[in-house]
Design an enzyme around this catalytic site. Sequence first.
Site, PDB file in Angstrom:
ATOM      1  N   ASP A  90      23.158  60.375   4.995  1.00 53.97           N
ATOM      2  CA  ASP A  90      22.996  59.542   3.795  1.00 53.97           C
ATOM      3  C   ASP A  90      22.492  60.399   2.642  1.00 53.97           C
ATOM      4  O   ASP A  90      21.973  61.505   2.850  1.00 53.97           O
ATOM      5  CB  ASP A  90      22.028  58.375   4.047  1.00 53.97           C
ATOM      6  CG  ASP A  90      20.593  58.810   4.318  1.00 53.97           C
ATOM      7  OD1 ASP A  90      20.402  59.809   5.036  1.00 53.97           O
ATOM      8  OD2 ASP A  90      19.658  58.154   3.803  1.00 53.97           O
ATOM      9  N   GLU A 155      17.637  58.450   6.178  1.00 52.61           N
ATOM     10  CA  GLU A 155      16.499  59.328   5.862  1.00 52.61           C
ATOM     11  C   GLU A 155      15.992  59.088   4.458  1.00 52.61           C
ATOM     12  O   GLU A 155      14.792  59.050   4.208  1.00 52.61           O
ATOM     13  CB  GLU A 155      16.907  60.796   6.035  1.00 52.61           C
ATOM     14  CG  GLU A 155      15.714  61.751   6.111  1.00 52.61           C
ATOM     15  CD  GLU A 155      15.256  62.291   4.762  1.00 52.61           C
ATOM     16  OE1 GLU A 155      14.202  62.943   4.717  1.00 52.61           O
ATOM     17  OE2 GLU A 155      15.935  62.048   3.740  1.00 52.61           O
TER      18      GLU A 155
HETATM   19  N1  BES Z   1      15.445  67.127   2.064  1.00 53.18           N
HETATM   20  C1  BES Z   1      14.460  66.259   1.599  1.00 53.18           C
HETATM   21  C2  BES Z   1      13.037  66.708   1.841  1.00 53.18           C
HETATM   22  C3  BES Z   1      12.669  68.056   1.298  1.00 53.18           C
HETATM   23  C4  BES Z   1      13.268  68.572   0.184  1.00 53.18           C
HETATM   24  C5  BES Z   1      11.723  68.782   1.946  1.00 53.18           C
HETATM   25  C6  BES Z   1      12.914  69.837  -0.271  1.00 53.18           C
HETATM   26  C7  BES Z   1      11.355  70.013   1.478  1.00 53.18           C
HETATM   27  C8  BES Z   1      11.976  70.556   0.371  1.00 53.18           C
HETATM   28  C9  BES Z   1      14.639  64.898   2.215  1.00 53.18           C
HETATM   29  O1  BES Z   1      15.965  64.506   2.376  1.00 53.18           O
HETATM   30  C10 BES Z   1      14.007  63.913   1.283  1.00 53.18           C
HETATM   31  O2  BES Z   1      14.289  63.895   0.132  1.00 53.18           O
HETATM   32  N2  BES Z   1      13.158  63.092   1.816  1.00 53.18           N
HETATM   33  C11 BES Z   1      12.544  62.052   1.079  1.00 53.18           C
HETATM   34  C12 BES Z   1      11.871  61.205   2.117  1.00 53.18           C
HETATM   35  C13 BES Z   1      11.502  59.841   1.709  1.00 53.18           C
HETATM   36  C14 BES Z   1      12.552  59.076   0.995  1.00 53.18           C
HETATM   37  C15 BES Z   1      10.969  59.101   2.908  1.00 53.18           C
HETATM   38  C16 BES Z   1      11.546  62.596   0.074  1.00 53.18           C
HETATM   39  O3  BES Z   1      10.853  63.595   0.332  1.00 53.18           O
HETATM   40  O4  BES Z   1      11.449  62.018  -1.015  1.00 53.18           O
HETATM   41 ZN    ZN Z   2      16.478  63.980   0.045  1.00 51.14          ZN
END
Ligand code: BES
Ligand code: ZN
Length: 470
Positions: A90, A155
Amino acid sequence: MATNAQVSEYLTQNEERFVEELKEFLRIPTVSADPECKPHLQRGAEFVHRQLANLGCTAEIVPTAGHPIVYGEWLKSPGAPTVLVYGHYDVQPADPLDLWTTPPFEPTLRHGCLYARGATDDKGQMFTHIKSAEAWLRTIGKLPVNLKYVIEGEEEVGSRNLEDFLNARRDRLQADVAVVSDTSQYGPNQPAITYGLRGIVAVEISLTGPSKDLHSGVFGGAVANPATGIARLIASLHDDQGRVRIPGFYDDVKPLTPSERQLFSELHFDEGAFKAELGITEVAGEEGFSTLERRWARPTCEVNGLFSGYTGAGPKTIVPSKATVKITCRLVPDQNPEKLTEALHQYLKSQCPHSLKFEFTSYHGCPGFVFDPNSPYIEAAKSAIQEAWAVDQVRLIREGGSIPVVQTFKDVLGLDTLLLGWGQNTDNLHSPDEHFSVADFHRGIRASANLWQKLAEMQNQPDSSVHNIC
Ligand code: BES
Ligand code: ZN
């Protein structure tokens, strides 16, 4: 030992096709937050399923209360370690659409990068672990490890149905270590392994005044304005030192250790380049902390969206009926998401004028964590990455984003996770013009192909039996 020569040759021969297949994946608008995209999430799951089935994995699409999870396994290396690969198909919403140079779901190659929503987060990064397995299976006919793929579709909205899936299949999902590529490198050609991520709580607050928008000349001054009310709530979130004012917010936050502060400072963060990249003149945040500390190891509270009243062109004289704010806090290890959601709720309610109706919605939450960076898994991953990137150094970093499942892997399956980011923080993840370097995509596939071999070799070495990091 260097990458198997046949595997390496296969990767070189198939580079173009891998990019074409990734483009096909990126054309599917799998925006998990948008109910209208539901059929596309199903198509996204089918794409991943097809890929896994073509590898020769036993693969299935598992329906959930939300978007499906794709599960695949290849278990034909008895006695070898088992790796659980996690990723997400997603993506975040593509808005604002007018700021994209080319449409978000029409992947386009420019300046050596593939531009599309999900290019780096996470379709492109996740795909590397499928193509690396393909290279082993099409050349050698088998993998040096056993693989279990869990690829989810929620996610970006908090992985709300994943824990039930992990609990229900706890036995089937047993593995030695999890591998996730959904983070970033430290910088261009500076690959890194991430040993800590922040957690999150996501909430929304609405304040309602009059039952409809009112003429601001006729009624203004005699009724509370919800937009003014929400601005007051937001202004009450931080003090002048950039600290969050929610009572109890810092209670469980452990101070950064001198050795970790030292580790961060040894990364020689380039603040000038950071400011230039973001188009800002000054950095800002909690007083007494460096930029890396603020981003990786301190909790925060951020407004993500704010809407009320008339937002079209020209003036309009109204008192709006309603105002809404979307807020997320990033958490560090030991802070409890449920406890902080409640603290946020109570604090904001106490700041709300009595003349406005206060509504609070909690969306999702997950804790932050750090792993012990001294583990044989990390050593294996380092050497796999070093070979693929042809560099001497792989940095150990923390990051500020969140991946909810990582702590759940630990809690439910007892698994530690190797966070191997092939992307860059400047890839515009969650922003317009998201992109992924094609060179990093191919290096990521190579590093992944190396990793399967390094993990298998690890088990054959005396005194480095597979064990948990923490
Ligand atoms: N890939 C990201 C998380 C991330 C990005 C970690 C860059 C470290 C460096 C992940 O897909 C993401 O965006 N997660 C969300 C989680 C939330 C919606 C629960 C986030 O961090 O905002
Ligand atoms: Zn993300």
